[in-house]
Design a protein around this motif. Structure first.
Motif, PDB file in Angstrom:
ATOM      1  N   UNK A 101     -60.924 -53.495  12.191  1.00 57.83           N
ATOM      2  CA  UNK A 101     -60.452 -53.844  10.846  1.00 57.83           C
ATOM      3  C   UNK A 101     -61.412 -53.391   9.759  1.00 57.83           C
ATOM      4  N   UNK A 102     -62.417 -52.588  10.100  1.00 60.15           N
ATOM      5  CA  UNK A 102     -63.275 -52.045   9.057  1.00 60.15           C
ATOM      6  C   UNK A 102     -64.690 -51.772   9.527  1.00 60.15           C
ATOM      7  N   UNK A 103     -65.367 -50.867   8.830  1.00 59.40           N
ATOM      8  CA  UNK A 103     -66.744 -50.513   9.164  1.00 59.40           C
ATOM      9  C   UNK A 103     -67.679 -51.698   8.945  1.00 59.40           C
ATOM     10  N   UNK A 104     -68.499 -51.973   9.942  1.00 51.76           N
ATOM     11  CA  UNK A 104     -69.466 -53.056   9.836  1.00 51.76           C
ATOM     12  C   UNK A 104     -68.923 -54.428  10.178  1.00 51.76           C
ATOM     13  N   UNK A 105     -67.615 -54.523  10.458  1.00 51.56           N
ATOM     14  CA  UNK A 105     -67.032 -55.817  10.814  1.00 51.56           C
ATOM     15  C   UNK A 105     -67.449 -56.215  12.229  1.00 51.56           C
ATOM     16  N   UNK A 106     -67.160 -57.470  12.585  1.00 52.08           N
ATOM     17  CA  UNK A 106     -67.462 -57.921  13.933  1.00 52.08           C
ATOM     18  C   UNK A 106     -66.758 -57.076  14.975  1.00 52.08           C
ATOM     19  N   UNK A 107     -65.564 -56.586  14.653  1.00 53.77           N
ATOM     20  CA  UNK A 107     -64.820 -55.749  15.600  1.00 53.77           C
ATOM     21  C   UNK A 107     -65.515 -54.402  15.799  1.00 53.77           C
ATOM     22  N   UNK A 113     -71.050 -45.736  27.063  1.00 48.67           N
ATOM     23  CA  UNK A 113     -69.948 -44.885  26.589  1.00 48.67           C
ATOM     24  C   UNK A 113     -70.219 -44.457  25.155  1.00 48.67           C
ATOM     25  N   UNK A 114     -69.342 -43.636  24.606  1.00 52.04           N
ATOM     26  CA  UNK A 114     -69.526 -43.215  23.212  1.00 52.04           C
ATOM     27  C   UNK A 114     -68.192 -43.100  22.482  1.00 52.04           C
ATOM     28  N   UNK A 115     -67.424 -44.180  22.518  1.00 49.61           N
ATOM     29  CA  UNK A 115     -66.203 -44.254  21.715  1.00 49.61           C
ATOM     30  C   UNK A 115     -66.531 -44.001  20.245  1.00 49.61           C
ATOM     31  N   UNK A 116     -65.619 -43.317  19.559  1.00 48.68           N
ATOM     32  CA  UNK A 116     -65.764 -43.073  18.118  1.00 48.68           C
ATOM     33  C   UNK A 116     -65.005 -44.153  17.364  1.00 48.68           C
ATOM     34  N   UNK A 117     -65.625 -44.700  16.351  1.00 46.53           N
ATOM     35  CA  UNK A 117     -65.028 -45.788  15.588  1.00 46.53           C
ATOM     36  C   UNK A 117     -64.019 -45.272  14.569  1.00 46.53           C
ATOM     37  N   UNK A 118     -62.849 -45.928  14.495  1.00 46.32           N
ATOM     38  CA  UNK A 118     -61.810 -45.606  13.506  1.00 46.32           C
ATOM     39  C   UNK A 118     -61.522 -46.875  12.707  1.00 46.32           C
ATOM     40  N   UNK A 119     -62.026 -46.979  11.474  1.00 54.64           N
ATOM     41  CA  UNK A 119     -61.858 -48.222  10.706  1.00 54.64           C
ATOM     42  C   UNK A 119     -60.520 -48.301   9.977  1.00 54.64           C
ATOM     43  N   UNK A 120     -59.984 -49.501   9.869  1.00 56.62           N
ATOM     44  CA  UNK A 120     -58.775 -49.792   9.097  1.00 56.62           C
ATOM     45  C   UNK A 120     -59.092 -50.898   8.099  1.00 56.62           C
ATOM     46  N   UNK A 121     -58.161 -51.163   7.176  1.00 57.49           N
ATOM     47  CA  UNK A 121     -58.347 -52.237   6.196  1.00 57.49           C
ATOM     48  C   UNK A 121     -57.878 -53.586   6.722  1.00 57.49           C
ATOM     49  N   UNK A 122     -57.290 -53.606   7.895  1.00 54.68           N
ATOM     50  CA  UNK A 122     -56.817 -54.847   8.488  1.00 54.68           C
ATOM     51  C   UNK A 122     -56.253 -54.578   9.861  1.00 54.68           C
TER      52      UNK A 122
END
Length: 324
Positions: free
Chosen positions: A159-165, A178-187
């Motif tokens: 749900x966003x960069x720097x969030x707990x998720x 591993x090296x998953x790439x992060x894809x942030x969303x607004x929710x």
């Protein structure tokens, strides 16, 4: 002086006294929370775990304090816009903000313990690690093996960069190699849609937006990020049970006010929230979100948040996690 003029003077004096009394009454501040509705800010779009839980608690609190509460969604910058807005508000008890955590930001943002003061730990619980039911390995150990075989193939939504998720995903990368790439969303809503549709391989998401898709068989739930299972997903193992020993990325939600808010008002809000967390309506929302109700005082809540942020700041520094 004629009788009529004397009567006029007495009437004028009585009127002036009545007006002065009315003006004095109008200028007397109404005791909190009678003056106006309370605004409760949420830094994410409607429909996600933080929004649903906040609304459930706010409805009960409004009844208990006898004042309406308006939910104000201000999504953006992983919740930072909401924090900034709340920190600028008056410290008069008419502004609350739900602070999800742990959340880290690239630039300094208002925090509990500085510009904001904790009122109550609303809840704490897991994030769920999910993938589309079609085309993903069946178990976590199989997924890790596939991710190591083709390391550049995999990414994960949050749900966003720097969030707990986001931090839960980076902690997974660190511990699983591993090296998953992060894809942030607004929710969580759009993130879930894209994971189901295969636009993103995997997701580290809140329970509320993924629960229906898991039960419908459209999402595969690999594990929850807490050391305990949850009633709404009883068959989903913890990360440790699935093979990643020592993993713990507990998500929490805290109600906060601008720093400097009167301690008596904070105490009344805390008491109302504590009562709300025991009601059937809020218990349903907590269970759906896989959350356990909070039971800490405002001071204990503040200490809890500060310690959690310290832990994940150390992770970000050690793992060179980008918060941009």
């Amino acid at each position: 002086m004629t009788p009529s003029s004397a009567f006029t003077r007495r009437a004028f004096a009585a009127g002036a006294l009545a007006f002065a009394a009315f003006a004095a009454q109008a200028e007397t501040p109404k005791p909190w929370p009678a003056a106006r509705p309370i605004t409760w800010i949420v830094g994410f779009v409607p429909g996600g775990s933080v929004d649903v839980l906040t609304r459930a608690v706010a409805r009960v609190v409004a009844d208990k304090i006898g004042q309406s509460i308006v939910i104000d969604n201000r999504p953006g910058a992983s919740g930072a816009l909401a924090l900034q807005y709340a920190a600028r508000a008056g410290h008069d008890g008419y502004t609350l903000v739900t602070v999800p955590g742990p959340v880290l930001h690239a630039q300094r943002q208002p925090e509990i313990g500085r510009e904001l003061a904790a009122v109550s730990l609303l809840s704490q619980g897991p994030i769920v690690f999910v993938g589309a039911a079609a085309g993903t390995p069946p178990r976590l150990k199989d997924l890790i093996a596939a991710m190591k075989k083709e390391p550049d193939k995999w990414n994960f939504a949050s749900s966003g960069t720097g969030t707990g998720q986001h931090l839960a995903g980076e902690l997974f990368n660190t511990m699983a190699g591993t090296r998953m790439v992060h894809v942030p969303y607004k929710g969580g809503g759009q993130a879930v849609t894209d994971v189901v549709g295969g636009q993103v391989s995997l997701g580290m998401l809140g329970v509320t937006p993924v629960l229906a898709q898991i039960k419908a068989g459209k999402l595969r739930a690999y594990a929850v990020t807490t050391p305990f299972r949850i009633p709404s997903l009883p068959d989903v193992p913890t990360m440790a049970e699935a093979g990643l020993q020592g993993y713990d990325a507990t998500q929490f939600f805290v109600a906060a006010v601008p720093a400097g808010t009167d301690a008596a008002v904070v105490g009344k809000l805390h008491a109302a929230i504590a009562e709300a967390l025991t009601t059937p309506e809020v218990k349903v929302a907590l269970e759906a979100a896989g959350q356990l109700p909070g039971s800490l005082s405002p001071a204990q809540t503040q200490d809890f948040v500060v310690q959690s942020l310290s832990k994940f700041n150390a992770l970000a520094h050690r793992s060179k996690i980008s918060l941009q």
